[in-house]
Structures are given as structure tokens and as C-alpha cells.
Design a protein around this motif. Sequence first.
Motif, PDB file in Angstrom:
ATOM      1  N   PRO A   1      24.789  19.935  33.420  1.00 16.55           N
ATOM      2  CA  PRO A   1      26.182  20.316  33.689  1.00 16.55           C
ATOM      3  C   PRO A   1      26.425  21.789  33.390  1.00 16.55           C
ATOM      4  O   PRO A   1      25.731  22.399  32.569  1.00 16.55           O
ATOM      5  CB  PRO A   1      26.985  19.409  32.752  1.00 16.55           C
ATOM      6  N   VAL A   2      27.415  22.348  34.062  1.00 15.61           N
ATOM      7  CA  VAL A   2      27.774  23.756  33.893  1.00 15.61           C
ATOM      8  C   VAL A   2      29.290  23.876  33.891  1.00 15.61           C
ATOM      9  O   VAL A   2      30.005  22.934  34.229  1.00 15.61           O
ATOM     10  CB  VAL A   2      27.191  24.626  35.030  1.00 15.61           C
ATOM     11  N   HIS A   3      29.781  25.050  33.513  1.00 13.56           N
ATOM     12  CA  HIS A   3      31.214  25.314  33.654  1.00 13.56           C
ATOM     13  C   HIS A   3      31.404  26.611  34.426  1.00 13.56           C
ATOM     14  O   HIS A   3      30.484  27.429  34.539  1.00 13.56           O
ATOM     15  CB  HIS A   3      31.910  25.379  32.288  1.00 13.56           C
ATOM     16  N   ASP A   4      32.592  26.784  34.978  1.00 14.40           N
ATOM     17  CA  ASP A   4      32.872  27.943  35.820  1.00 14.40           C
ATOM     18  C   ASP A   4      33.904  28.868  35.192  1.00 14.40           C
ATOM     19  O   ASP A   4      34.720  29.482  35.883  1.00 14.40           O
ATOM     20  CB  ASP A   4      33.342  27.485  37.211  1.00 14.40           C
ATOM     21  N   GLY A   5      33.865  28.984  33.866  1.00 11.97           N
ATOM     22  CA  GLY A   5      34.804  29.854  33.178  1.00 11.97           C
ATOM     23  C   GLY A   5      34.715  31.297  33.620  1.00 11.97           C
ATOM     24  O   GLY A   5      35.720  32.010  33.655  1.00 11.97           O
ATOM     25  N   LEU A   6      33.509  31.745  33.981  1.00 13.66           N
ATOM     26  CA  LEU A   6      33.348  33.136  34.405  1.00 13.66           C
ATOM     27  C   LEU A   6      34.119  33.409  35.686  1.00 13.66           C
ATOM     28  O   LEU A   6      34.826  34.414  35.798  1.00 13.66           O
ATOM     29  CB  LEU A   6      31.863  33.448  34.595  1.00 13.66           C
ATOM     30  N   TRP A   7      34.010  32.498  36.661  1.00 17.50           N
ATOM     31  CA  TRP A   7      34.740  32.713  37.912  1.00 17.50           C
ATOM     32  C   TRP A   7      36.244  32.549  37.712  1.00 17.50           C
ATOM     33  O   TRP A   7      37.041  33.275  38.315  1.00 17.50           O
ATOM     34  CB  TRP A   7      34.258  31.769  39.007  1.00 17.50           C
ATOM     35  N   ASP A   8      36.649  31.611  36.867  1.00 17.31           N
ATOM     36  CA  ASP A   8      38.072  31.461  36.573  1.00 17.31           C
ATOM     37  C   ASP A   8      38.636  32.763  36.010  1.00 17.31           C
ATOM     38  O   ASP A   8      39.744  33.187  36.359  1.00 17.31           O
ATOM     39  CB  ASP A   8      38.294  30.327  35.570  1.00 17.31           C
ATOM     40  N   SER A   9      37.871  33.412  35.139  1.00 13.96           N
ATOM     41  CA  SER A   9      38.298  34.696  34.583  1.00 13.96           C
ATOM     42  C   SER A   9      38.376  35.761  35.664  1.00 13.96           C
ATOM     43  O   SER A   9      39.302  36.580  35.686  1.00 13.96           O
ATOM     44  CB  SER A   9      37.322  35.138  33.488  1.00 13.96           C
ATOM     45  N   ALA A  10      37.420  35.748  36.575  1.00 11.36           N
ATOM     46  CA  ALA A  10      37.425  36.729  37.656  1.00 11.36           C
ATOM     47  C   ALA A  10      38.646  36.553  38.549  1.00 11.36           C
ATOM     48  O   ALA A  10      39.252  37.532  38.995  1.00 11.36           O
ATOM     49  CB  ALA A  10      36.146  36.603  38.478  1.00 11.36           C
ATOM     50  N   MET A  11      39.035  35.310  38.809  1.00 13.58           N
ATOM     51  CA  MET A  11      40.177  35.066  39.674  1.00 13.58           C
ATOM     52  C   MET A  11      41.487  35.510  39.034  1.00 13.58           C
ATOM     53  O   MET A  11      42.454  35.817  39.727  1.00 13.58           O
ATOM     54  CB  MET A  11      40.248  33.590  40.054  1.00 13.58           C
ATOM     55  N   ALA A  12      41.523  35.567  37.711  1.00 14.44           N
ATOM     56  CA  ALA A  12      42.719  36.069  37.034  1.00 14.44           C
ATOM     57  C   ALA A  12      42.907  37.562  37.285  1.00 14.44           C
ATOM     58  O   ALA A  12      43.981  38.109  37.033  1.00 14.44           O
ATOM     59  CB  ALA A  12      42.633  35.799  35.535  1.00 14.44           C
ATOM     60  N   THR A  13      41.867  38.231  37.792  1.00 14.10           N
ATOM     61  CA  THR A  13      41.936  39.668  38.069  1.00 14.10           C
ATOM     62  C   THR A  13      41.761  39.958  39.555  1.00 14.10           C
ATOM     63  O   THR A  13      41.396  41.070  39.936  1.00 14.10           O
ATOM     64  CB  THR A  13      40.841  40.412  37.279  1.00 14.10           C
TER      65      THR A  13
ATOM     66  N   ASN B   1      43.683  40.600  41.894  1.00 13.00           N
ATOM     67  CA  ASN B   1      44.545  41.612  42.503  1.00 13.00           C
ATOM     68  C   ASN B   1      44.489  42.955  41.785  1.00 13.00           C
ATOM     69  O   ASN B   1      45.278  43.845  42.086  1.00 13.00           O
ATOM     70  CB  ASN B   1      46.000  41.122  42.528  1.00 13.00           C
ATOM     71  N   HIS B   2      43.559  43.090  40.829  1.00 14.46           N
ATOM     72  CA  HIS B   2      43.495  44.316  40.033  1.00 14.46           C
ATOM     73  C   HIS B   2      42.049  44.774  39.902  1.00 14.46           C
ATOM     74  O   HIS B   2      41.265  44.158  39.188  1.00 14.46           O
ATOM     75  CB  HIS B   2      44.088  44.087  38.641  1.00 14.46           C
ATOM     76  N   LEU B   3      41.709  45.854  40.569  1.00 13.99           N
ATOM     77  CA  LEU B   3      40.337  46.339  40.536  1.00 13.99           C
ATOM     78  C   LEU B   3      39.900  46.733  39.129  1.00 13.99           C
ATOM     79  O   LEU B   3      38.810  46.367  38.687  1.00 13.99           O
ATOM     80  CB  LEU B   3      40.169  47.529  41.483  1.00 13.99           C
ATOM     81  N   LEU B   4      40.737  47.487  38.404  1.00 11.74           N
ATOM     82  CA  LEU B   4      40.335  47.928  37.070  1.00 11.74           C
ATOM     83  C   LEU B   4      40.134  46.739  36.133  1.00 11.74           C
ATOM     84  O   LEU B   4      39.199  46.724  35.324  1.00 11.74           O
ATOM     85  CB  LEU B   4      41.370  48.899  36.495  1.00 11.74           C
ATOM     86  N   ALA B   5      41.003  45.740  36.246  1.00 11.44           N
ATOM     87  CA  ALA B   5      40.835  44.547  35.423  1.00 11.44           C
ATOM     88  C   ALA B   5      39.564  43.804  35.813  1.00 11.44           C
ATOM     89  O   ALA B   5      38.827  43.308  34.953  1.00 11.44           O
ATOM     90  CB  ALA B   5      42.051  43.636  35.568  1.00 11.44           C
ATOM     91  N   ARG B   6      39.270  43.739  37.108  1.00 11.99           N
ATOM     92  CA  ARG B   6      38.044  43.076  37.554  1.00 11.99           C
ATOM     93  C   ARG B   6      36.818  43.817  37.042  1.00 11.99           C
ATOM     94  O   ARG B   6      35.821  43.200  36.656  1.00 11.99           O
ATOM     95  CB  ARG B   6      38.014  42.989  39.076  1.00 11.99           C
ATOM     96  N   LEU B   7      36.877  45.139  37.034  1.00 11.81           N
ATOM     97  CA  LEU B   7      35.749  45.905  36.517  1.00 11.81           C
ATOM     98  C   LEU B   7      35.498  45.581  35.050  1.00 11.81           C
ATOM     99  O   LEU B   7      34.350  45.524  34.603  1.00 11.81           O
ATOM    100  CB  LEU B   7      35.996  47.404  36.702  1.00 11.81           C
ATOM    101  N   ALA B   8      36.575  45.351  34.306  1.00 11.76           N
ATOM    102  CA  ALA B   8      36.413  44.977  32.902  1.00 11.76           C
ATOM    103  C   ALA B   8      35.716  43.628  32.790  1.00 11.76           C
ATOM    104  O   ALA B   8      34.838  43.429  31.946  1.00 11.76           O
ATOM    105  CB  ALA B   8      37.766  44.937  32.209  1.00 11.76           C
ATOM    106  N   VAL B   9      36.091  42.683  33.660  1.00 15.88           N
ATOM    107  CA  VAL B   9      35.438  41.375  33.658  1.00 15.88           C
ATOM    108  C   VAL B   9      33.968  41.518  34.040  1.00 15.88           C
ATOM    109  O   VAL B   9      33.074  40.954  33.406  1.00 15.88           O
ATOM    110  CB  VAL B   9      36.150  40.409  34.628  1.00 15.88           C
ATOM    111  N   GLU B  10      33.721  42.313  35.081  1.00 20.98           N
ATOM    112  CA  GLU B  10      32.351  42.470  35.589  1.00 20.98           C
ATOM    113  C   GLU B  10      31.425  43.074  34.541  1.00 20.98           C
ATOM    114  O   GLU B  10      30.295  42.635  34.363  1.00 20.98           O
ATOM    115  CB  GLU B  10      32.385  43.369  36.832  1.00 20.98           C
ATOM    116  N   HIS B  11      31.918  44.085  33.830  1.00 20.30           N
ATOM    117  CA  HIS B  11      31.031  44.831  32.935  1.00 20.30           C
ATOM    118  C   HIS B  11      31.129  44.416  31.473  1.00 20.30           C
ATOM    119  O   HIS B  11      30.227  44.733  30.695  1.00 20.30           O
ATOM    120  CB  HIS B  11      31.321  46.325  33.060  1.00 20.30           C
ATOM    121  N   CYS B  12      32.220  43.749  31.096  1.00 21.93           N
ATOM    122  CA  CYS B  12      32.374  43.343  29.693  1.00 21.93           C
ATOM    123  C   CYS B  12      32.214  41.839  29.526  1.00 21.93           C
ATOM    124  O   CYS B  12      31.333  41.374  28.808  1.00 21.93           O
ATOM    125  CB  CYS B  12      33.734  43.796  29.166  1.00 21.93           C
TER     126      CYS B  12
END
Length: 201
Positions: free
Chosen positions: A157-169, A171-182
Motif C-alpha cells: 500500500p501507498v499514500h498520495d500525500g505528496l500529490w495532495d500537497s502539490a494540488m494545494a499549490t 495556482n501558485h508557481l512559487l508555492a509549487r516550487l517550495a513543494v517541489e524542492h522542499c
Amino acid sequence: MMSDQPAGETQTLVEAALRVLNTADPLEKAHLGDLFASQWLEGSAAIVRPYDPSVHLTVPDRPARLSNVQLVAPGHMPKLGKAGSLQSRQAIVHSLAHTESWAIDLSWDIIARFGKQEAMPKDFFTDFVKVAQDEGRHFTLLAARLEELGSYYGSLPVHDGLWDSAMATSNHLLARLAVEHCVHERTRCASHNSLTIPEWG
């Protein structure tokens, strides 16, 4: 395995990114991503430009994924152990492979979702193409290692918390960059932990 791009066919990089995102099997994602990345980085005529400003393309809210991978809530993930047993080693490698499978999608998604929207320069596309290619190669290596350990991706089994976090950003490139790199870098070593980031309004 999905066939390679037909000879003579041209597309934009955003169109190529959407083809990767709409491919369910992560090994096929990695294969296509490696092909498209090489074409872009080598200046192939197969990918003519980053995007067509006159064409609107819809980016999926969720990339295509295998239906046989069992999803559970982050808090319900079983413990990975400390690699002292074969079962624990399988679980750790499986968890890392799952993180890399989402890293493939995250890298191509940022190209498709924000490249045209934010009128990003060519270097932006090239940087994330390189990241996407690396993530695909990481997944391929981890999937092969899982088989060496007598397992396969999708066996646990797995979870998709990473993608859920990405979807919260989304509409915001800078916020998405924080998710991508942090956030993503953090989950390389702790992909079983629940990740929560604030909503970006």
C-alpha cells in the motif's frame, strides 16, 4: 510498453508533458519522459518549442496512475522497519519508488501547468526537463531493485500525500516550487510520513 513517438511527428514540450501525465504505468512514464527529455535537450525537431501560445491545453487535476496500487490514508501506512529483514527492505525500496513515481509527475506537471501560464523562459523548461529525466531514471532503478528483492511496484500500500500537497499549490508557481524542492526532498527519506501544508488561496 507504449510505443515511441512516430517518426516525423512534432509536438510542443507542454504536449509532451501531458502525454507523460496521461500515461498510467510509471515505467512507461519514465520511458516516455526519458525520450522527450532527450529530444528537448538535444534540440531535436520532434519537439519544436515549449508551447503554442494560441492553444489552450487542459492539465489533469490528477495524473493517470495504475489502478492496482492500493491507496491508504497517510496515517494508516504500515511501518517500514529498519531494513533488518527482507520484508523491511522491500517496504523501504517500495516507498522510495512510489515517491519517485510522483516526482516524475510533479516535474512534468510544473512544465505543463505553469510554463505557458507564467510565460516562463526556456531555461525554466530545460531545468525541469532535466529533473523529470532524473526522476524517471531513479524510479526505473528502484523498480528494478524491487524485483531483485523478489517484489514489485504495487505490491504494498501507498499514500498520495505528496500529490495532495502539490494540488494545494496548483495556482501558485512559487508555492509549487517550495513543494517541489522542499517537501519532495524531505519525503525522499520519509515518504511514509503524513505531509500537511497550508492552502494557498
